[in-house]
Design a protein around this motif. Sequence first.
Motif, PDB file in Angstrom:
ATOM      1  N   ALA A 172      -5.080  26.781   9.044  1.00  0.00           N
ATOM      2  CA  ALA A 172      -4.096  27.235   8.397  1.00  0.00           C
ATOM      3  C   ALA A 172      -4.177  26.990   6.550  1.00  0.00           C
ATOM      4  N   VAL A 173      -4.468  28.168   5.388  1.00  0.00           N
ATOM      5  CA  VAL A 173      -4.085  27.685   4.699  1.00  0.00           C
ATOM      6  C   VAL A 173      -3.494  28.390   3.760  1.00  0.00           C
ATOM      7  N   ILE A 174      -2.086  28.132   3.221  1.00  0.00           N
ATOM      8  CA  ILE A 174      -1.324  28.347   2.449  1.00  0.00           C
ATOM      9  C   ILE A 174      -0.833  27.813   1.235  1.00  0.00           C
ATOM     10  N   THR A 175      -0.233  28.860   0.011  1.00  0.00           N
ATOM     11  CA  THR A 175       0.365  28.908  -0.810  1.00  0.00           C
ATOM     12  C   THR A 175       1.932  29.081  -0.494  1.00  0.00           C
ATOM     13  N   ALA A 176       2.224  28.873  -1.868  1.00  0.00           N
ATOM     14  CA  ALA A 176       3.829  28.699  -2.535  1.00  0.00           C
ATOM     15  C   ALA A 176       4.403  30.676  -1.937  1.00  0.00           C
ATOM     16  N   LYS A 177       3.382  31.425  -1.696  1.00  0.00           N
ATOM     17  CA  LYS A 177       3.663  32.893  -1.501  1.00  0.00           C
ATOM     18  C   LYS A 177       3.994  32.701  -0.122  1.00  0.00           C
ATOM     19  N   ASP A 178       3.249  32.171   0.229  1.00  0.00           N
ATOM     20  CA  ASP A 178       3.849  31.996   1.834  1.00  0.00           C
ATOM     21  C   ASP A 178       4.892  31.659   2.672  1.00  0.00           C
ATOM     22  N   ILE A 179       5.944  31.133   1.327  1.00  0.00           N
ATOM     23  CA  ILE A 179       6.956  29.793   1.792  1.00  0.00           C
ATOM     24  C   ILE A 179       7.955  31.024   1.403  1.00  0.00           C
ATOM     25  N   ILE A 225       4.965  26.830  -7.883  1.00  0.00           N
ATOM     26  CA  ILE A 225       5.405  28.404  -7.915  1.00  0.00           C
ATOM     27  C   ILE A 225       3.484  29.022  -8.245  1.00  0.00           C
ATOM     28  N   ASP A 226       3.635  28.791  -9.618  1.00  0.00           N
ATOM     29  CA  ASP A 226       3.472  29.116 -10.659  1.00  0.00           C
ATOM     30  C   ASP A 226       2.787  28.304 -12.155  1.00  0.00           C
ATOM     31  N   ARG A 227       3.587  26.924 -11.710  1.00  0.00           N
ATOM     32  CA  ARG A 227       3.356  26.542 -13.270  1.00  0.00           C
ATOM     33  C   ARG A 227       3.497  25.075 -11.701  1.00  0.00           C
ATOM     34  N   ALA A 228       2.547  23.348 -12.215  1.00  0.00           N
ATOM     35  CA  ALA A 228       2.622  22.200 -11.865  1.00  0.00           C
ATOM     36  C   ALA A 228       3.485  21.516 -13.440  1.00  0.00           C
TER      37      ALA A 228
END
Lengths: 771, 162
Positions: A72-79, A96-99
Amino acid sequence: MSTMKTTRDVKGVGVAIPRPDGPEKVTGRVQYVADIQPKGLLHAKLLRSPHAHAKILSIDTSAAKALPGVRAVITAKDIPHLKKKAPTRAHAVLAIDRAVFVGQPVAAVAADELAIAEEALDLIKVEYQPLPVAVDPLKAMQPGAPPVADAGTEADTSEALAHSAVAIAKSDAPAKAVNISQQARLTRGEPAKGFAESDHVLEKTYRVPMVHQGYLEPHAVLAEWDRNGLLTLWASTQGSFNTRSEVSDVLGIPENRIRVIPVECGGGFGGKIRALCEPITAVLAQVTKRPVRYVMTRKEELEAGMPAPQVIIKLKTGVKRDGTLMALDAETVIDSGAFSGTVLAVSAVFLGSMYKWPAFDIRGYEVLTHKPSVAAYRAPVAPQTIFAIESHMEQIARDLGLDSVEFRMRHLIQPGDPMVNGQPWQSNGARQVLSRIAEHPHWKTRKQWVAAAGKNGKRRGVGLALGGWLGGLQPTGATVRLNPDGSLAVLTGQVDIAGTNIALAQIAASAFGVDTDEVRITTGDTDVAPVTGLSAGSKTVYTVGTAVLQAAEDARRQAFDIAAAELEASVHDLELVDGKITVRGMPDKGITLATIGKKGNLYMSKTPPVLGKANPAFSQQAPGFAAQLARIEVDPDTGEVTIHDFVIVQDVGKAINPIGVEGQMQGGAVQSLGMALTEGLMFDDSGRLTNPSLLDYRKLTAADLPNLETIIVEVPSPAGPFGARGVGEPPIIPAPAAIGNALHDAVGARLTELPLSPERIALAVANGGKA
Amino acid sequence: VARHVLRCTVNGEPVEALVQPYTTLLDALREDLGLTGPKEGCGTGDCGACSVHVDGKLVASCLMLAMQARDRKIRTIEGLGTAETLHPLQDAFVRHGVPQCGFCIPGVLMAAAALLEEHPRPTEEQIRYGIAGNLCRCTGYTKMVTAITEAAGILASKGSAR
């Protein structure tokens, strides 16, 4: 009869008993999270932001997903449940869109092997647009500074609640600058008038950098979902019920679908209270339908853990020539890193009301910066605050030619005096510990010892400091069961790190009237244990100990009721001696605890099983004070400090287990000696940590230290079990001030910035004693 | 990448494992041989939690590749003593209540055991330097030094440091 043990002389409270898990720990058999290897285990890794502040333009995970062995590879979009405006660090599962700090997780991978997961991280392509950073909190709090939080994000005050430090009024003034997330102001009397009437005004700014709690076991968690949709987390946590609540809140899973099993915790010191990597690991386990384990590396811990905040205290005092306190003005800036969640109140209480200032104006600010967000570290903000006020008090005494202990004692609070918020100080041993340390030969002979400095060119100094902790509170539960063999089974949900379980067993033993050998205590998980609070705030023995005490008394009452019926006697005529309840004066007429236990466990028996329970809540804190004394040698050329002797005097109310108490006193002191001399997370102007290894972030070793002398003082607390007070926090508090005062004694320089590194000391000496 | 066959002796027994060329001795012990007593606290040789003996010498097993241990004798905390028959060092650590969180303890004990092999009657300074490569955050080291001193006395009076 003389060999028989009554309730009063069982082997229980006050006896030095080694903790029963010792053999497991010295043979390496104790299992921590990273030691658990279920079948089908996947390993997780997180891709972390290389920028302290950057817009995330795009993330391409396709190459990583295509790597064999990647599950699995996930980013914020997947949560799905991720909140855009993360109110706490735990909610910021993935950016999400800013670190907003270097090391913030941006993507997560689960793979068959750790090496594959690491390789997959290299294949994830993230396009960043770097943004201006706010690194220095004093600049970050100015209007126009680059914003850290999204507008409208709420401040997180749960840390203050968790530590139940003390309530202070929040300032009504709206935050003007974007990065001030909390602020408070407390005033008393007329400070301006007080300063005008003062003969001696002293103003200094004290700085303590971010420091890491330094637990040896990095954060670790193992997550697995079963086919019924229940999530189980094996966690290295200081509070399994809190972990359950946070994970529930962050991921939108009801708490009754989550089971947290507290695995042996390899040190926490406040850093393992709040959820950190549990939510992301749970998500990876859900997506892959496999058990997933995540263990942070030490570099990740130092770069992106939850350290103690940087604290900057601007302190101004006014006193009369004879030492009469007139006014205090203080401004505390707490650098919270990228998310809110620090405690403002502790600093205000100890700056303004450890000594009786008739007038004060104390302001506190929590400021957000583009750095890792912070968490509690053993007595949050207290060592930093005490470094300021105790350096300051010593300097005032020296400037005015007053004896520094007499000066402190003259102004030190007594129980009943008001704290900064007007609430009265509870019973405490502040005066007793200060008197006790002043009687120590090292203090009485300090002038001779300093004068006897050797011919090696080193200079000697002796210093002391006083500090305290208000004591945490939290509702909690415990049960005490009588086994068929006459022994007791105690159940709580308390995570035992420091050795609290043996103390709780001793409390149960004394309360029930059996030897501690007859008590076995179990830490249950969130599915089976009574609700139990955090292992934090110096409150385990004080609160859980009270629950265990009450549950053991309840169990004893039940056993006596059964015995009274069996023996056809009044409970008032019964006594428990050597595991047998007998009619007083008739030792042959009795029933053993084992018999009572067996009767409660038999098919068709009419005797109820003995099950004591208690679930108290608390309102009265029990402050704990410690005084510490250091004798040091300083090499004026290199600035190197050698700690020659170190003495810790602490009021513990009642030492339930002296071995454990001493261990807390010594361990706490060494942590803050590190804060005093070597430790500090150092960030460059871009917000990058420059010392992300244990080679460069220097903790003290055995070779840096002498044996530490411990002196236990017992001023019983009114409400604690057998008079006990919290023990964990007070010993970490005074050391930096004690070392700073000893350093001043040795070289005549008042250093106000920690750590008191060789460079700073050598420079101060070279500048003729000016810091 | 082709795996390699690692043959060595661990705690007196010959063992075999298939390891990657990049696998550390620590990972081979923990993941392939199931010996989780040695801990990873830093992975860079700075904390000492992974300390083991290789041919009698103290080694940070996180800094050694597994294949470098080929044909050599490894001793981990699991080989120092058992819960039933504790090594005098382990026994002293228990009696003095040294372990708190316990994470550093396996490494500290291996360092202490190596020290006593070299200096059966160590001074306090030798003990402090002997375990200076092991970070502990709970204890402040005082009880450790006391326990090691006491164990050294017991071992020396028995005439053996093993």
